[in-house]
Write an enzyme that holds these catalytic residues in place. Sequence first.
Site, PDB file in Angstrom:
ATOM      1  N   ASP A  13      56.750 -63.731 -18.720  1.00  0.00           N
ATOM      2  CA  ASP A  13      55.673 -63.646 -19.715  1.00  0.00           C
ATOM      3  C   ASP A  13      54.815 -64.902 -19.749  1.00  0.00           C
ATOM      4  O   ASP A  13      54.287 -65.282 -20.794  1.00  0.00           O
ATOM      5  CB  ASP A  13      56.238 -63.384 -21.133  1.00  0.00           C
ATOM      6  CG  ASP A  13      57.166 -62.193 -21.152  1.00  0.00           C
ATOM      7  OD1 ASP A  13      56.810 -61.174 -20.552  1.00  0.00           O
ATOM      8  OD2 ASP A  13      58.247 -62.293 -21.760  1.00  0.00           O
ATOM      9  N   LYS A  16      51.173 -64.136 -15.899  1.00  0.00           N
ATOM     10  CA  LYS A  16      50.903 -63.874 -14.474  1.00  0.00           C
ATOM     11  C   LYS A  16      49.837 -62.804 -14.302  1.00  0.00           C
ATOM     12  O   LYS A  16      49.006 -62.885 -13.406  1.00  0.00           O
ATOM     13  CB  LYS A  16      52.182 -63.416 -13.758  1.00  0.00           C
ATOM     14  CG  LYS A  16      53.206 -64.511 -13.584  1.00  0.00           C
ATOM     15  CD  LYS A  16      54.434 -63.997 -12.864  1.00  0.00           C
ATOM     16  CE  LYS A  16      55.268 -63.043 -13.675  1.00  0.00           C
ATOM     17  NZ  LYS A  16      55.956 -63.634 -14.822  1.00  0.00           N
ATOM     18  N   GLY A  40      56.019 -56.392 -17.761  1.00  0.00           N
ATOM     19  CA  GLY A  40      54.859 -55.905 -18.495  1.00  0.00           C
ATOM     20  C   GLY A  40      53.733 -56.890 -18.293  1.00  0.00           C
ATOM     21  O   GLY A  40      53.797 -58.007 -18.786  1.00  0.00           O
ATOM     22  N   HIS A  41      52.736 -56.504 -17.509  1.00  0.00           N
ATOM     23  CA  HIS A  41      51.596 -57.383 -17.284  1.00  0.00           C
ATOM     24  C   HIS A  41      50.424 -56.915 -18.126  1.00  0.00           C
ATOM     25  O   HIS A  41      49.944 -55.807 -17.951  1.00  0.00           O
ATOM     26  CB  HIS A  41      51.204 -57.391 -15.796  1.00  0.00           C
ATOM     27  CG  HIS A  41      52.167 -58.166 -14.951  1.00  0.00           C
ATOM     28  ND1 HIS A  41      52.143 -58.150 -13.584  1.00  0.00           N
ATOM     29  CD2 HIS A  41      53.170 -58.999 -15.302  1.00  0.00           C
ATOM     30  CE1 HIS A  41      53.117 -58.933 -13.131  1.00  0.00           C
ATOM     31  NE2 HIS A  41      53.736 -59.451 -14.150  1.00  0.00           N
ATOM     32  N   GLN A 223      58.785 -61.169 -13.890  1.00  0.00           N
ATOM     33  CA  GLN A 223      59.722 -62.116 -14.525  1.00  0.00           C
ATOM     34  C   GLN A 223      59.449 -63.570 -14.080  1.00  0.00           C
ATOM     35  O   GLN A 223      58.420 -63.845 -13.485  1.00  0.00           O
ATOM     36  CB  GLN A 223      61.181 -61.733 -14.231  1.00  0.00           C
ATOM     37  CG  GLN A 223      61.614 -60.416 -14.873  1.00  0.00           C
ATOM     38  CD  GLN A 223      61.348 -59.209 -14.010  1.00  0.00           C
ATOM     39  OE1 GLN A 223      61.509 -59.226 -12.816  1.00  0.00           O
ATOM     40  NE2 GLN A 223      60.939 -58.120 -14.623  1.00  0.00           N
TER      41      GLN A 223
END
Length: 432
Positions: A13, A16, A40-41, A223
Amino acid sequence: MATLVVVGTQWGDEGKGKVVHLLSEKADYIIRYQGGNNAGHTVVFNGQEFILHLVPAGILEPGKKCIIGSGVVVDPQALVEEIRFLERKGIKIEDRLFVSDACHIILPYHRWMDQLREIQQGKKRIGTTRKGIGPAYADKVARVGIRMADFLSLRLFKELLERNLKEKAPLLRKACKLSELRREILEKRKKQLPIIKDLVVDSAIMINRIISQGRNVILESAQGTLLDVDYGSYPYVTSSNPVAGGACVGIGIGPTQVDRVLGIVKAYTTRVGEGPFPTELSNSIGKLLQEKGKEFGATTGRPRRCGWFDTSIVRHAVRVNGLRSLALTKLDVLDGIDPLKICVAYRYRGKLIREFPTGREIFKDCKPVYIELKGWKEKTKGIQKFNLLPRNAKRYLSKIESLVQAKVSIVSMGRSREETIIIDRDLIDFNF
Ligand code: IMP
């Protein structure tokens, strides 16, 4: 004409998604090399917010191509849902999204096993996303996994599925009826197959061809380093290798083909899930970081634990990823906080430890040793030149640089592309 690996340097988080999206302007291919739909991006594109779990954020950029590499574990249902989501938003994936035939697949029994294990472990749980990531990677290593290439053949898939259901029956019976589970898997596969089958490629052949054609390639991790199964805060980690070395294995290239590695680092520290976190703040500053930084998990919605910047863990990330450059995100969240603290080492049973320790018993009892820096009152959002940053913000950045031994090449102060300071233009231009 270069290959860039982008890694997270903390517990994930770090932002990225935004940085990869920014870099993807000059890239031809954007490739995910590990993890699954636990990631989750969050990316803001054309004023809309997109949260992507499996497909690289580069898909939002017209004309760019994306590959889900062999190191990723793919839940076929999650992939289908993400493709449908993108298509509803008008984003075409035809001839733009490819999935490696060597990806292992996540099936509903992996999710059940993830949940059952977490429940059984009680207070010792990892705090996983419960998406079946760990059990799918465990099957891969135990050589009972099902790969994308196997998923395409009904005969082989049925045979492997039977073997797995039989093996896992004693555990699965606690959660569901096996006959229903088998039927659900086979029925869903029938609907998933037409959407997925044309995306499947031999990604090692594809990527090596792309690189030899002189294309610009981004290999992105999901990650962060501290969640790496080998180099993270084990056992509170994910089950794959987000570190830069994982990029080669996760797509099928050799280390000689990687030109540069960029580490993404948040201006403070966060983590979701359980496990030690020496600089965690359970006071009003922790709350402030959480609220101002909107620190809620993009996959599970869980609040992220927040704390001061920890140079011991980032120095570890610099080391194990071979980093020289960093993109620092969310600097604006620190506006108005005074003083600021940076952890420079730990105290463990009266001893000073400078580096992140491997031993779980040690890390759990490490107390942070801080230095204090003066904060700044000015708003940093919207500033586009490094020199225009408040003096104390520049001091904060240069202190981090000297403590972790890497240059800050990009500074981000907001979710949109414009809210960024590019210090090293060559990075954006793939000029390395
Ligand atoms: P798993 O990957 O679902 O097995 O979860 C293992 C650990 O990694 C848990 O602490 C999760 O919260 C954490 N994790 C997995 N994916 C992400 C991510 O994308 N961001 C932050 N933490 C993650």
